[in-house]
Design a protein around this motif. Structure first.
Motif, PDB file in Angstrom:
ATOM      1  N   VAL A   9       0.853  -1.185   0.000  1.00 34.39           N
ATOM      2  CA  VAL A   9       0.000   0.000   0.000  1.00 34.39           C
ATOM      3  C   VAL A   9       0.890   1.236   0.000  1.00 34.39           C
ATOM      4  N   GLN A  10       0.594   2.159  -0.894  1.00 39.17           N
ATOM      5  CA  GLN A  10       1.341   3.412  -0.980  1.00 39.17           C
ATOM      6  C   GLN A  10       0.593   4.486  -0.198  1.00 39.17           C
ATOM      7  N   VAL A  11       1.262   5.104   0.775  1.00 41.05           N
ATOM      8  CA  VAL A  11       0.621   6.057   1.675  1.00 41.05           C
ATOM      9  C   VAL A  11       1.448   7.338   1.718  1.00 41.05           C
ATOM     10  N   VAL A  60       4.228   7.003   6.096  1.00 38.66           N
ATOM     11  CA  VAL A  60       4.504   5.581   6.344  1.00 38.66           C
ATOM     12  C   VAL A  60       4.419   5.257   7.828  1.00 38.66           C
ATOM     13  N   ALA A 110       0.775   5.300   9.042  1.00 38.82           N
ATOM     14  CA  ALA A 110       0.033   4.120   8.586  1.00 38.82           C
ATOM     15  C   ALA A 110       0.435   2.880   9.377  1.00 38.82           C
ATOM     16  N   TYR A 142      -6.003   2.622   3.652  1.00 37.51           N
ATOM     17  CA  TYR A 142      -5.018   3.541   4.216  1.00 37.51           C
ATOM     18  C   TYR A 142      -4.336   4.376   3.139  1.00 37.51           C
ATOM     19  N   GLN A 201      -3.689   1.008  -2.906  1.00 41.97           N
ATOM     20  CA  GLN A 201      -3.233  -0.383  -2.928  1.00 41.97           C
ATOM     21  C   GLN A 201      -2.562  -0.693  -4.264  1.00 41.97           C
ATOM     22  N   PHE A 232       3.986  -0.853   3.718  1.00 47.15           N
ATOM     23  CA  PHE A 232       3.613   0.537   3.470  1.00 47.15           C
ATOM     24  C   PHE A 232       4.820   1.263   2.879  1.00 47.15           C
TER      25      PHE A 232
END
Length: 326
Positions: free
Chosen positions: A87-89, A92, A95, A145, A148, A229
């Protein structure tokens, strides 16, 4: 007797005959109902009896044996869920903290936590153990979050292994109990030693089976999801497949920076050795080369007569003059 008395007697006789007839009809009706009930019960018992003519007691034992069989319906099966996702947030660390709090809330725990805090390329990898009943909902929550990038969920049905382990554990427990009973009735030392070894062996086998069952129960009760993440600057799979000048330039610049960092690391590791051994060795080599290049002092020549002075140089003989022809 008067006529009134005779009429009353006739009427009473008639009433008695009607009552007797009524009582007989009631008795016949009751007998018919009883016979019908018996025939109905007999028919029902015959219908419930097995085709082979087994008695009712045998049928009851079969029903009890069937009731003890394992329930292998879909909701009763033992399934191990494992998954990975990326998942790219934007944040980090935020998350990661949020995921840890969420898994604790649903009754799970953190099985592994590996974080790398770099300004341009932060990353956090968490191994989360989640109750199997809440696995799908929890994975969907993690996907919210950020963005994806990848999700992979695998399942393994271990129902047959669970049933087999239960049967083997029950059999092994019975073997341990029988060995202990024999040990209690041992009469000689040799028999006692032999039975003690057998009991120890059977108990070790039982402990091994129970350990396998506990591990299998843990895997089926708690599913595992490994979530990674990454920050916004992390490269995605789509960017890695692009081509072009700018993509090549970015890749070359990254390789150059990595190469320079490796080179500086190696230089830093070798520098103490160079200062300790290389500098003295270099000074010694320079001194030796200078000694080899210095010219040797000239030695005076010696005469045949032993004189110290060299002989005077002699003049060359005169060349005769030639006449030219008239």
């Amino acid at each position: 007797m008067s006529e009134d008395g005779a009429g009353m007697g006739v009427r009473m006789a008639r009433h008695r005959g009607v009552a007797a007839v009524a009582v007989g009809l009631a008795a016949l009706l009751l007998a018919g109902c009883g016979a019908g009930g018996e025939s109905t019960d007999t028919a029902n018992s015959r219908a419930e009896a097995p085709a082979g003519g087994a008695p009712a007691g045998a049928a009851g034992e079969q029903d009890q044996a069937g009731a003890g069989a394992p329930d292998l319906r879909v909701e009763q099966r033992s399934i191990i869920y494992t998954g990975t996702m990326r998942v790219q947030v934007d944040d980090v660390e935020g998350a990661a903290r949020r995921a840890v709090a969420a898994v604790t809330t649903v009754g799970g725990f953190v099985g592994g936590d590996n974080r790398r805090s770099v300004a341009a390329d932060a990353e956090a990898e968490l191994v989360l153990r989640v109750p199997a009943a809440k696995f799908t909902a929890f994975v969907d929550e993690l996907a919210t979050y950020g963005r994806q990038q990848r999700r992979e969920v695998r399942t393994e049905d271990v129902t047959e292994q669970t049933v087999d382990l239960d049967a083997r554990i029950a059999t092994q427990r019975a073997r341990v109990d029988s060995a202990r009973k024999l040990l209690a009735r041992a009469t000689s030392v040799s028999e006692l030693v032999s039975l003690e070894g057998e009991v120890a062996k059977r108990e070790a086998d039982l402990a091994s089976l129970e350990a396998k069952k506990r591990k299998l129960s843990d895997l089926t009760a708690l599913s595992t999801i490994t979530v990674t993440f990454v920050g916004r600057d992390a490269s995605t799979a789509e960017e890695e497949t692009e081509t072009g000048f700018m993509v090549g330039l970015r890749g070359g610049w990254k390789v150059f920076l990595v190469s320079m960092s490796v080179l500086l690391t190696v230089l830093g590791a070798v520098l103490p050795w160079l200062l300790t051994f290389g500098v003295p060795l270099g000074v010694l080599m320079v001194v030796l080369r200078r000694r080899r290049r210095r010219p040797a002092p000239p030695t005076p020549p010696t005469t045949p007569f032993g004189g110290g002075h060299p002989p005077a140089p002699t003049a060359p003989p005169p060349v005769p003059a030639t006449r030219s022809a008239p």
